[in-house]
Scaffold this active site. Structure first.
Site, mmCIF file in Angstrom:
data_model
loop_
_atom_site.group_PDB
_atom_site.id
_atom_site.type_symbol
_atom_site.label_atom_id
_atom_site.label_comp_id
_atom_site.label_asym_id
_atom_site.label_seq_id
_atom_site.Cartn_x
_atom_site.Cartn_y
_atom_site.Cartn_z
ATOM 1 N N THR A 33 0.857 -1.190 0.000
ATOM 2 C CA THR A 33 0.000 0.000 0.000
ATOM 3 C C THR A 33 0.890 1.236 0.000
ATOM 4 O O THR A 33 1.856 1.303 0.768
ATOM 5 C CB THR A 33 -0.907 0.049 1.245
ATOM 6 O OG1 THR A 33 -0.080 0.002 2.414
ATOM 7 C CG2 THR A 33 -1.898 -1.101 1.262
ATOM 8 N N ILE A 106 -2.686 -0.205 -5.214
ATOM 9 C CA ILE A 106 -2.938 0.025 -6.639
ATOM 10 C C ILE A 106 -3.002 -1.338 -7.327
ATOM 11 O O ILE A 106 -2.092 -2.164 -7.151
ATOM 12 C CB ILE A 106 -1.823 0.901 -7.246
ATOM 13 C CG1 ILE A 106 -1.741 2.225 -6.479
ATOM 14 C CG2 ILE A 106 -2.085 1.158 -8.730
ATOM 15 C CD1 ILE A 106 -0.547 3.072 -6.829
ATOM 16 N N HIS A 212 0.093 22.785 -34.656
ATOM 17 C CA HIS A 212 -1.235 22.725 -34.027
ATOM 18 C C HIS A 212 -2.311 22.907 -35.097
ATOM 19 O O HIS A 212 -2.021 23.327 -36.214
ATOM 20 C CB HIS A 212 -1.354 23.824 -32.980
ATOM 21 C CG HIS A 212 -1.157 25.204 -33.547
ATOM 22 N ND1 HIS A 212 -2.131 25.844 -34.263
ATOM 23 C CD2 HIS A 212 -0.074 26.008 -33.535
ATOM 24 C CE1 HIS A 212 -1.679 27.012 -34.651
ATOM 25 N NE2 HIS A 212 -0.429 27.141 -34.241
ATOM 26 N N GLU A 289 6.262 29.551 -29.982
ATOM 27 C CA GLU A 289 6.473 29.926 -31.378
ATOM 28 C C GLU A 289 7.344 31.162 -31.474
ATOM 29 O O GLU A 289 7.542 31.897 -30.510
ATOM 30 C CB GLU A 289 5.122 30.231 -32.027
ATOM 31 C CG GLU A 289 4.259 29.013 -32.132
ATOM 32 C CD GLU A 289 3.018 29.262 -32.980
ATOM 33 O OE1 GLU A 289 2.996 30.219 -33.778
ATOM 34 O OE2 GLU A 289 2.083 28.473 -32.829
HETATM 35 P P1 ADP Z 1 4.923 0.690 3.761
HETATM 36 O O1 ADP Z 1 4.473 0.223 5.078
HETATM 37 O O2 ADP Z 1 6.222 1.434 3.802
HETATM 38 O O3 ADP Z 1 3.841 1.438 3.046
HETATM 39 P P2 ADP Z 1 4.360 -1.499 1.975
HETATM 40 O O4 ADP Z 1 4.788 -2.907 2.128
HETATM 41 O O5 ADP Z 1 2.916 -1.159 2.115
HETATM 42 O O6 ADP Z 1 5.228 -0.622 2.943
HETATM 43 O O7 ADP Z 1 4.930 -1.085 0.565
HETATM 44 C C1 ADP Z 1 4.397 -0.028 -0.130
HETATM 45 C C2 ADP Z 1 5.320 0.495 -1.178
HETATM 46 O O8 ADP Z 1 5.439 -0.420 -2.266
HETATM 47 C C3 ADP Z 1 4.674 1.730 -1.749
HETATM 48 O O9 ADP Z 1 5.069 2.899 -1.047
HETATM 49 C C4 ADP Z 1 5.145 1.733 -3.168
HETATM 50 O O10 ADP Z 1 6.353 2.481 -3.263
HETATM 51 C C5 ADP Z 1 5.429 0.269 -3.484
HETATM 52 N N1 ADP Z 1 4.433 -0.391 -4.350
HETATM 53 C C6 ADP Z 1 4.754 -1.256 -5.335
HETATM 54 N N2 ADP Z 1 3.650 -1.716 -5.962
HETATM 55 C C7 ADP Z 1 2.586 -1.140 -5.353
HETATM 56 C C8 ADP Z 1 1.176 -1.229 -5.563
HETATM 57 N N3 ADP Z 1 0.664 -1.999 -6.546
HETATM 58 N N4 ADP Z 1 0.367 -0.495 -4.771
HETATM 59 C C9 ADP Z 1 0.881 0.293 -3.818
HETATM 60 N N5 ADP Z 1 2.209 0.418 -3.569
HETATM 61 C C10 ADP Z 1 3.077 -0.281 -4.323
HETATM 62 N N1 RBF Z 2 -6.641 -3.114 8.136
HETATM 63 C C1 RBF Z 2 -7.457 -3.557 9.139
HETATM 64 O O1 RBF Z 2 -7.012 -3.600 10.268
HETATM 65 N N2 RBF Z 2 -8.738 -3.925 8.881
HETATM 66 C C2 RBF Z 2 -9.258 -3.923 7.649
HETATM 67 O O2 RBF Z 2 -10.437 -4.237 7.479
HETATM 68 C C3 RBF Z 2 -8.419 -3.528 6.571
HETATM 69 N N3 RBF Z 2 -8.864 -3.545 5.278
HETATM 70 C C4 RBF Z 2 -8.020 -3.201 4.281
HETATM 71 C C5 RBF Z 2 -8.477 -3.279 2.964
HETATM 72 C C6 RBF Z 2 -7.637 -2.930 1.915
HETATM 73 C C7 RBF Z 2 -8.124 -3.029 0.492
HETATM 74 C C8 RBF Z 2 -6.334 -2.492 2.184
HETATM 75 C C9 RBF Z 2 -5.410 -2.105 1.063
HETATM 76 C C10 RBF Z 2 -5.893 -2.404 3.475
HETATM 77 C C11 RBF Z 2 -6.713 -2.755 4.538
HETATM 78 N N4 RBF Z 2 -6.279 -2.683 5.846
HETATM 79 C C12 RBF Z 2 -7.102 -3.107 6.860
HETATM 80 C C13 RBF Z 2 -5.036 -2.033 6.175
HETATM 81 C C14 RBF Z 2 -3.874 -2.958 6.422
HETATM 82 O O3 RBF Z 2 -3.858 -3.310 7.762
HETATM 83 C C15 RBF Z 2 -2.596 -2.172 6.051
HETATM 84 O O4 RBF Z 2 -2.612 -1.883 4.688
HETATM 85 C C16 RBF Z 2 -1.361 -2.945 6.417
HETATM 86 O O5 RBF Z 2 -1.267 -3.049 7.802
HETATM 87 C C17 RBF Z 2 -0.094 -2.284 5.865
HETATM 88 O O6 RBF Z 2 0.016 -0.967 6.265
HETATM 89 MG MG MG Z 3 1.884 0.669 2.960
#
Ligand code: ADP
Ligand code: RBF
Ligand code: MG
EC number: 2.7.1.26
Length: 370
Positions: A33, A106, A212, A289
């Protein structure tokens, strides 16, 4: 099993820097994320509009899972718009989270991290509240299901227009680095130019320059150079669309679609760029231009001879003192005003400015310190 429902919200546009979180998204859960920077400790007066709207979103919206469209700025993102499943809240399954986070997952594979890049999001609907799960296994299962739900939800026709929202594919402003060597391959009307392009030599990229479309000033016969704005008219839009269609037939793709900052060029480039969604969109201020100084805005019929002698002297590089307009650049210097590097190599770029016909250049990629 969580129940999900698509509740439309007033669309929210967010732009923020990607920062580090607790590092467990990818590692522990298998779902990366991109955590958005939220400046909780700053005074509102210290924050930019963008920073404020990110913080406001976290403060004023329900915590939970949202679906959104998003794009990553910069070369890695390639200005592609992706579907996104986004969490906003406290991550209650974990007890070490001290502040609300906004974390888009993403729904696209990236080869690299993009910490420090800016992310743009268009948040469209609420899906479910966040839940404190008993195990990370359960959380993983639900996140995967959220991804599927968002993937499917974002495909509905009601959202199609949002995927094309200009907010998600901004035109980037670029400086024009020098091109080391360039060779005009051909200069002819569009179809013939495209058909007669020689094979691309190794170490070269192709650069197309094109004009253009027609503007109101063109139609009415007013001289409109680098110091004058005029909108594309309906004919101009049609020309740009035809240009795009012809390019689609003849070119594999563009790494970059570029334009000056003039409105007529931007308008034309937008229409071409829409047909080449994978191309980066670049604006180059320096590409304006030729400026006609005092002659700008005059009726062309009245100043035709001045105009001709002016552009002749410009071509010879002696424009300097004439009308306080553009510097006396030789065409060769002028040509070197185009950006290179940073862009994917070996691929064509397209710039829309004032070249009257479509010109195909082969541009050698040197070893630029840029
Ligand atoms: P953090 O706790 O530092 O956010 P994550 O394990 O959630 O660590 O990793 C997130 C990082 O991975 C993002 O900040 C981004 O740079 C990278 N990344 C690579 N692919 C994706 C993706 N599909 N969606 C979101 N982040 C991505
Ligand atoms: N964290 C929760 O504790 N409860 C949830 O219901 C929860 N739902 C999530 C759903 C999505 C689609 C995503 C991307 C994250 C969610 N998370 C949730 C957050 C998750 O705990 C967090 O992304 C990880 O801990 C990494 O930061
Ligand atoms: Mg993250």
């Amino acid at each position: 099993m969580e129940t999900r429902q698509l509740s439309f919200i007033t669309p929210v546009r967010l732009r923020a820097k990607v920062v580090h979180g607790y590092g467990r998204g990818s590692k522990q859960l298998g779902f990366p994320t991109a955590n958005l920077e939220i400046r909780w400790d700053a005074d509102a007066s210290q924050l930019s509009e963008e920073e404020l709207s990110v913080r406001d979103f976290a403060m004023s919206h329900r915590t939970g899972i949202y679906c959104a469209f998003g794009s990553v700025e910069g070369p890695l993102g390639g200005q592609q718009v992706h579907k996104v499943a986004m969490s906003m809240g406290w991550n209650p399954t974990f007890d070490d989270v001290k502040a609300k986070t906004i974390e888009p997952w993403i729904l696209h594979h990236f080869d690299e991290d993009f910490y420090g890049s800016h992310l743009r999001l268009l948040v469209l609907a609420y899906v479910r509240p966040e839940v404190k799960f008993e195990s990370t296994e359960q959380l993983k299962k639900e996140i995967a299901a959220d991804g599927e739900f968002c993937q499917a939800s974002l495909s509905i026709p009601e959202f199609a227009a949002f995927q094309k929202d200009p907010f998600l594919t901004p035109w980037e402003v670029q400086k024009p680095p020098a091109i080391f060597a360039s060779q005009i391959v051909t200069s002819a009307p569009l179809k013939e130019t495209l058909q007669s392009l020689p094979p691309l030599q190794p170490g070269f990229a192709r650069l197309f320059l094109t004009r253009h479309g027609e503007t109101d000033a063109n139609e009415q016969g007013f001289l409109c150079g680098g110091d004058h704005e005029s909108q594309l008219n309906a004919q101009g839009e049609k020309q740009a669309e035809e240009l795009a269609q012809e390019l689609l037939r003849s070119v594999d793709g563009f790494a970059v679609v570029g334009s000056s900052e003039q409105r007529r060029a931007m308008g034309s480039a937008e229409l071409v760029a829409q047909r080449f969604p994978a191309a980066r969109r670049v604006r180059v201020k320096e590409l304006h231009e030729m400026k006609y100084g005092d002659l700008e805005g005059a009726r062309i019929a009245d100043v035709r001879s001045d105009m001709i002698s002016l552009s002749q002297s410009w071509r010879q590089g002696s424009l300097q003192e004439r009308v306080g307009g553009e510097r006396g650049e030789s065409p060769e210097d002028r040509r070197s005003n185009f950006p290179r590097r940073r862009y994917v190599r070996w691929q064509p770029w397209m710039f829309i400015n004032r070249a009257v016909e479509l010109l195909g250049y082969q541009v050698r990629l040197g070893h630029s310190p840029f």
